[in-house]
Every structure is written in structure tokens, then in C-alpha cells.
Scaffold this motif. Structure first.
Motif, PDB file in Angstrom:
ATOM      1  N   GLY A 156       0.841  -1.185   0.000  1.00  0.00           N
ATOM      2  CA  GLY A 156       0.000   0.000   0.000  1.00  0.00           C
ATOM      3  C   GLY A 156       0.875   1.233   0.000  1.00  0.00           C
ATOM      4  N   PHE A 157       0.299   2.373  -0.329  1.00  0.00           N
ATOM      5  CA  PHE A 157       1.078   3.609  -0.346  1.00  0.00           C
ATOM      6  C   PHE A 157       0.213   4.762   0.117  1.00  0.00           C
ATOM      7  CE2 PHE A 157      -1.086   3.651  -4.413  1.00  0.00           C
ATOM      8  CZ  PHE A 157      -1.464   4.968  -4.550  1.00  0.00           C
ATOM      9  N   ARG A 158       0.853   5.868   0.401  1.00  0.00           N
ATOM     10  CA  ARG A 158       0.159   7.061   0.833  1.00  0.00           C
ATOM     11  C   ARG A 158       0.891   8.264   0.250  1.00  0.00           C
ATOM     12  NH1 ARG A 158      -3.054   7.228   5.532  1.00  0.00           N
ATOM     13  NH2 ARG A 158      -3.408   4.991   5.480  1.00  0.00           N
TER      14      ARG A 158
ATOM     15  N   TYR B 243       4.771   7.631   1.040  1.00  0.00           N
ATOM     16  CA  TYR B 243       5.173   6.523   1.901  1.00  0.00           C
ATOM     17  C   TYR B 243       4.685   5.214   1.306  1.00  0.00           C
ATOM     18  CZ  TYR B 243       5.118  10.498   5.107  1.00  0.00           C
ATOM     19  OH  TYR B 243       5.306  11.714   5.684  1.00  0.00           O
TER      20      TYR B 243
ATOM     21  N   GLU C  23       4.150   0.889   2.379  1.00  0.00           N
ATOM     22  CA  GLU C  23       4.176  -0.127   3.431  1.00  0.00           C
ATOM     23  C   GLU C  23       5.525  -0.821   3.418  1.00  0.00           C
ATOM     24  OE1 GLU C  23       2.210  -1.668   5.781  1.00  0.00           O
ATOM     25  OE2 GLU C  23       0.774  -0.022   5.575  1.00  0.00           O
TER      26      GLU C  23
ATOM     27  N   CYS D  37       8.448   0.328   4.543  1.00  0.00           N
ATOM     28  CA  CYS D  37       9.648   1.158   4.510  1.00  0.00           C
ATOM     29  C   CYS D  37       9.498   2.242   5.576  1.00  0.00           C
ATOM     30  CB  CYS D  37       9.831   1.780   3.137  1.00  0.00           C
ATOM     31  SG  CYS D  37      11.292   2.802   3.055  1.00  0.00           S
ATOM     32  N   GLY D  38      10.497   2.370   6.452  1.00  0.00           N
ATOM     33  CA  GLY D  38      10.379   3.233   7.624  1.00  0.00           C
ATOM     34  C   GLY D  38      10.623   4.711   7.370  1.00  0.00           C
ATOM     35  N   ASP D  39      10.850   5.096   6.135  1.00  0.00           N
ATOM     36  CA  ASP D  39      11.112   6.500   5.841  1.00  0.00           C
ATOM     37  C   ASP D  39      10.346   6.870   4.570  1.00  0.00           C
ATOM     38  OD1 ASP D  39      12.179   8.979   6.138  1.00  0.00           O
ATOM     39  OD2 ASP D  39      14.269   8.370   5.946  1.00  0.00           O
ATOM     40  N   ALA D  40      10.113   8.171   4.368  1.00  0.00           N
ATOM     41  CA  ALA D  40       9.422   8.586   3.154  1.00  0.00           C
ATOM     42  C   ALA D  40      10.237   8.142   1.937  1.00  0.00           C
ATOM     43  CB  ALA D  40       9.236  10.093   3.147  1.00  0.00           C
TER      44      ALA D  40
END
Lengths: 217, 397
Positions: free
Chosen positions: B157-159, B282, B284, B286-289
Motif C-alpha cells: 500500500g502507499f500514501r 510513503y 508499506e 519502509c520506515g522512511d518517506a
């Protein structure tokens, strides 16, 4: 996009006192922390259905949260100031309170004279930025264990360390010259987790803040 | 003497096989998206003069740049960013071109960061810049591209998150405090440090603005943010910023990425650089943008060419690492290995070329005996051996 089912919210706790205080707080919120009390040697423990607790050393809490393998973390402000990093600092949990202080042998005047001082500390970055603000050049020696020894043995003129009650200092003939800043436990969040799991995290934070408020009242 | 000839410097690494394939796959996909929309690729030098990155709006802390000195004693840096070199290039070499100019790039940037934190100093970025238009259409094009890029990634997923620096700037314009305090407030809002922000604002005295600033880091989420923000603080500049953002939000939401677009008015990074919308993407896992950009209308004028611009960069390394968890990038073994017996080495090469022209992948064997070729093919997982002598025979393994 629904990722709530993907995995429970993962919180990294600083092992030791902050862990106990955080668990007590979670229990007040109604979470079942039985697994944490009977953890044995396990390091990843379920708390209710929606949370998973990871036990780690303070600096590692930041590393895990920063890299996004844990969503939230509970860590002392001391470690945050020393390590820095990219994460959100969401709330002051009010426990684990103490202060950073500059301390040394009782009765000596630290700022007299023109010599370059040597400072022993477990927190070289805190010490460096403190003296940078005073435009003072100092030599910093990193010590891992009981920092109080350094001035007693003549290695340093003073120490920068965490002071809670001051008893250790007093018993070793040391005193606080100057307080640097207050410290307490903080709730931190990974920058992406806060966005992707906003509802869950905000819900938990508002529960925590309400509990903290009612405790104060 | 300790030698460092067998390891790579901290913060850098070799990319082998599937890692390399993943990076190239992401780059190629993004370049495809951009070039289909009229973006032309450029490459800027790996080394730039320090001055390119040392101005008010394009400031990089000096401890984060890799520096060296050229033969004339001038300070240089290893490119820490691509947008500023592209702005320099546009302002000098492309200033007579018909605007708008659409540029894209795929190149590494280098930033010196504290070691052993799981971060790299060498970051491969692919991005776009749309230069010479301040219109809403340009804004929408870039946001649409960002969404297309994010949705092209093989992730759960993404944002895409939108902010607008104008809302924050409007507020602090009405705050009675020093520039240092503003910078501190901005920094605390950027990292959503609620406790320290409250302490700092307490020390500045109570006012409408300070009450609004306290809420700013919490102003993120869906469309409800606009109402809350409008109720929280209003003046001409702030309203204009919110209106612009709201219009864009509604337009990009209509592109069909429901629930994938959110708002964060606390996106206040690089206040002197960005002048309007700010975006972060962002994914799913990955802890950084992985995507970052926005509108920077003043940057080119610092290079003497007054042109508005907007764009974004994608952290290709992070995306590739995240995609590798879901997609197998392992390069396949060639279909055929061609072995030329003694005296038929040249014919083997000709045969290999013929296979390749038919769309079959073929490597030529460099061994002297067929037994060695068979053993090697079995180890490598190559399914067929073509043996070239006065005729060609195929062995299937």
C-alpha cells in the motif's frame, strides 16, 4: 488501504525501569501485560491482541523506531538528546524523571581559571552541545561505567551525567555545579507508522494522555 | 599500515545481481512514466562547487556534505541533491528555452550521515522537475505523477501526503519572536515533538497564533483537516494556502486513488526552500518517506533566472529494497550455453548471435572440454547446451 490486520502495533520499550513504568501504564489502560511479567528470556511479547512489546536497550529503541521495524518506542529524553535521529516525539510520559547536570568535586569552582577543562561523560554529544552554547572548548572523555570516578581519580575536572536524587554524588564528595536540562520518558513514533496507522496510534496516545492527566489531578 | 582495499566506505555498498536488477527495474519504470509525459532526461556532474549548496534557500548543513578541493583551491562537494544542480543548469543553459521545461533524472546523491544507523550515504534518486509554470495545472500534473509513481510500486500500500508551507508561514509571520525561535518552532513541528513545542510556545506568551501552532503538528489526516485548520487560524495568506491545498486535494482524490491521499499541515521541512505545496510519499514496509518534493518558486531566481518550479524525487534504493521482499528480481540463467569444439570457436560465436537474434539468451562456453561445460551448465541451471562442430547438436539438461 487496510493494514490494521497486517501486524499488531509494535512498541519498543527501554529495558529496566522505563519498561516497568510503561507496563504499569499499559495495565492502567486495561491491556493484559501478563506475557511481559512472565517473559523469561523472550524479547518480543504480545500485549492484548493489538500490541506487541519489544524489549531493547535505550539506544536500540531509537534505532528500531527510526528504521520502522517498531512503530512506537518508549525511551528516556537523555538517549534522545544524545543520539538524535529522525522520528516523531509525541508525548512526555511523566515518569523516569531526572536531570542532566554538570557536577564535580565539592567546593571547587569549575569556571575559574583559563585552562581547558576535561569532562568525563557517558553522553559526549550532550556535553559537547552544552559547552558549545557557552562557547567553551572542552576535552571530552567518554566513560562507560560510573562516571563519578573520573574526577575522583583526577581524569577530568567535572562530569556531565544524569542526576536523579544526587545521593551517589554526595556519597562520593561531588556536587552539582549546574543543571543542564530535565529528562523524562518519551513516547516516540516512526515517521511513516504515524501516518499509515494514524487511528491506532492516536487512540493509544489519547488513552495515555487521559490517564496521565487523571493521575496528575 | 592498515589498508582499506577490500571493503567499501561506510554508508556505501556494492549492489549485486538481484539488488542491482531491482534498482534498475524501479528506475526504468519511473523513467518510462516520466518520458511518456514529455520529460527529458538530464545528467548533472557528480561534483559541484560548494557555493551551489550554500545559499539561504538552498542550504545544506556543511557537516552533511562530502567536500573536496579542486586544483585551484576551490571548495567542491559531491552532489548532495539533484534539484539545485538542475536549477543551476536551467538558469544558465536553458533560460532561453520555451517554458515550461520538463526534466527528469536518475542519479545518486551523497550525504554524510552518522554511521551504523542503518542508513546509506549514497542514495539513488529518480525524479522530475517541472520548471516555468506556477499554474494549478502544473501542480496537479506533478501530484498526479507522484501518485502514478507510488501506485506503480510492488508494495502492499502507499500514501501520498500533501502539505502547504504557506499555512505555517502565515502563522509565524504574526508571531512576535526572533528568527531563531521560528526556526526552533519549525523544527519541533517537523518532528512532531509535542512536549518541547508546548514548552517553547509557553515561553513566548499566549496568543491565537501560539495556540494554533500547538495544534499544527496534529493537523494531519483526511479532508476533515481543512475544517479544523480553517477554524484554528485564519488570515488572507493562511486562507489562500488552505484553499489552494484543498482544491488540489479534491482534484487528485478524483484521480481515483481514494484513501491514498492525506493531508499533513505539519509538513514544514525546509521552510526557506519550499514556497507552496509540499509532498511526501510513503509505502508499506519502509520506515522512511520514499518520495519527497514540492513547489520551490524562488530557487531559480537565486541563480539569476526568475522561474517558478515544482518537482519531486524518489528514493530508488528504499523502493527497490522494499519491492525485493515481494518480487523475485533474481536474474535468470541464460537459456542456452554454446560450446564450440576445437576449431569451431568462431562458429560458436556466430551461432550464439543467431540464437540471440531469435530472442533466446545464450552464453558461449570458455571451457576446453564438453564435460566441463556440462558440469558448469548444471551448476548454473542452464537448460540446454548447443555443441558446434561441423554441425550443431543440442543437449537438453
Amino acid at each position: 488501504m487496510n493494514n490494521n490486520a497486517a501486524r499488531p502495533l509494535r512498541i519498543a520499550l527501554t529495558k529496566g525501569r522505563l519498561e516497568k513504568d510503561t507496563v504499569a501504564l499499559l495495565e492502567r489502560l486495561g491491556y493484559d501485560c501478563g506475557a511481559v511479567h512472565e517473559k523469561g528470556r523472550k524479547l518480543i511479547l504480545p500485549v492484548g491482541d493489538s500490541i506487541e512489546v519489544v524489549l531493547a536497550k535505550a539506544a536500540d529503541v531509537i534505532t528500531y523506531v527510526e528504521n520502522g521495524v517498531c512503530d512506537l518506542g518508549v525511551v528516556g529524553k537523555d538517549t534522545i538528546i544524545e543520539m538524535g535521529g529522525k522520528f516523531f516525539e509525541l508525548s512526555d510520559l511523566g515518569f523516569g524523571k531526572c536531570r542532566f547536570a554538570l557536577a564535580g568535586k565539592k567546593g571547587e569552582s569549575f569556571y575559574d581559571g583559563t585552562h581547558v577543562r576535561t569532562i568525563a561523560t557517558k553522553y559526549p554529544n550532550v556535553a559537547r552541545s552544552f559547552f558549545e552554547k557557552k562557547n567553551m572548548d572542552v576535552d571530552i572523555v567518554k566513560i562507560e561505567g560510573s562516571v563519578e570516578l573520573a574526577p575522583l581519580l583526577g581524569l577530568s575536572h567535572a562530569i556531565v551525567d544524569i542526576v536523579e536524587t544526587g545521593t551517589t554524588l554526595k556519597e562520593n564528595g561531588l556536587e552539582v555545579y549546574e543543571y543542564i536540562c530535565p529528562i523524562s520518558a518519551r513516547l516516540i513514533a516512526n515517521m511513516v507508522s504515524l501516518k499509515l496507522r494514524k487511528e491506532e496510534i492516536e487512540e493509544l496516545i489519547s488513552q495515555i494522555e487521559n490517564t496521565l492527566k487523571s493521575k496528575v489531578e | 599500515m592498515k589498508r582499506y582495499d577490500l571493503i567499501t566506505p561506510e554508508g556505501t555498498r556494492d549492489l549485486l545481481f538481484e539488488e542491482c536488477a531491482a534498482v534498475r527495474a524501479v528506475e526504468t519504470r519511473l523513467q518510462g512514466i516520466f518520458k511518456a509525459k514529455g520529460y527529458s532526461e538530464v545528467i548533472t556532474p557528480g561534483l559541484e562547487f560548494y557555493d551551489v549548496f550554500n545559499m539561504k534557500s538552498r542550504y545544506f548543513p556543511q557537516e552533511t556534505m562530502y567536500k573536496l578541493v579542486d586544483g585551484k583551491g576551490r571548495l567542491m562537494v559531491v552532489r548532495p541533491d539533484s534539484t539545485m544542480p538542475i536549477a543551476r543548469m536551467t538558469a544558465t543553459r536553458l533560460r532561453e528555452q520555451t517554458m515550461p521545461i520538463r526534466l527528469c533524472y536518475s542519479q545518486s546523491v551523497y550525504r554524510s550521515r552518522p554511521g551504523m544507523r542503518g542508513r546509506s550515504d549514497e542514495i539513488r534518486q529518480t525524479g522530475i522537475e517541472l520548471i516555468g509554470s506556477a499554474s494549478r495545472r502544473a501542480e496537479l500534473e506533478v501530484l498526479g505523477n507522484a501518485l502514478e509513481v507510488l501506485s506503480s510500486f510492488n508494495t502492499d500500500g502507499f500514501r501520498l501526503e500533501l502539505g502547504h508551507i504557506g499555512y505555517f508561514k502565515a502563522m509565524v509571520n504574526h508571531l512576535d519572536c526572533s528568527a531563531d525561535d521560528v526556526e526552533n518552532i519549525r523544527g519541533l513541528i517537523e518532528v512532531k515533538n509535542y512536549p518541547a513545542l508546548n514548552d517553547l510556545l509557553d515561553s513566548l506568551g499566549d496568543s491565537d497564533v501560539s495556540r494554533a501552532l500547538r495544534r499544527l503538528p496534529r493537523l494531519f489526516g483526511g479532508a476533515e483537516v481543512f475544517e479544523e485548520a480553517a477554524a484554528l487560524y485564519s488570515d488572507n495568506d493562511a486562507d489562500a494556502a488552505l484553499d489552494e491545498l484543498k482544491g488540489l486535494y479534491e482534484s487528485v482524490s478524483a484521480l481515483g486513488y481514494k484513501d491514498c491521499v492525506t493531508i499533513d499541515l505539519g509538513l514544514v521541512n525546509r521552510m526557506d526552500y519550499y514556497t507552496g505545496t509540499v509532498i511526501k510519499g510513503y509505502i508499506e514496509g519502509c520506515g522512511d518517506a520514499v518520495l519527497s518534493g514540492g513547489r520551490y518558486d524562488r530557487l531559480l531566481s537565486e541563480f539569476g533566472c526568475d522561474a517558478p518550479a515544482t518537482g519531486f524525487a524518489v528514493n530508488v534504493d528504499s523502493v527497490a529494497r522494499t519491492e525485493m521482499k515481494k518480487v523475485n528480481f533474481k536474474p535468470a540463467a541464460p537459456d542456452v550455453i554454446v560450446f564450440g569444439t576445437d576449431g569451431y570457436e568462431t562458429e560458436a560465436i556466430v551461432h550464439g548471435r543467431r540464437l540471440i537474434s531469435e530472442g533466446i539468451t545464450a552464453e558461449t562456453a570458455v571451457f576446453d572440454t564438453i564435460d566441463e561445460v556440462r558440469k558448469y551448465a548444471a551448476l548454473k541451471g542452464i537448460g540446454r547446451i548447443d555443441i558446434v562442430s561441423d554441425r550443431i547438436t543440442s543437449e537438453n539438461l
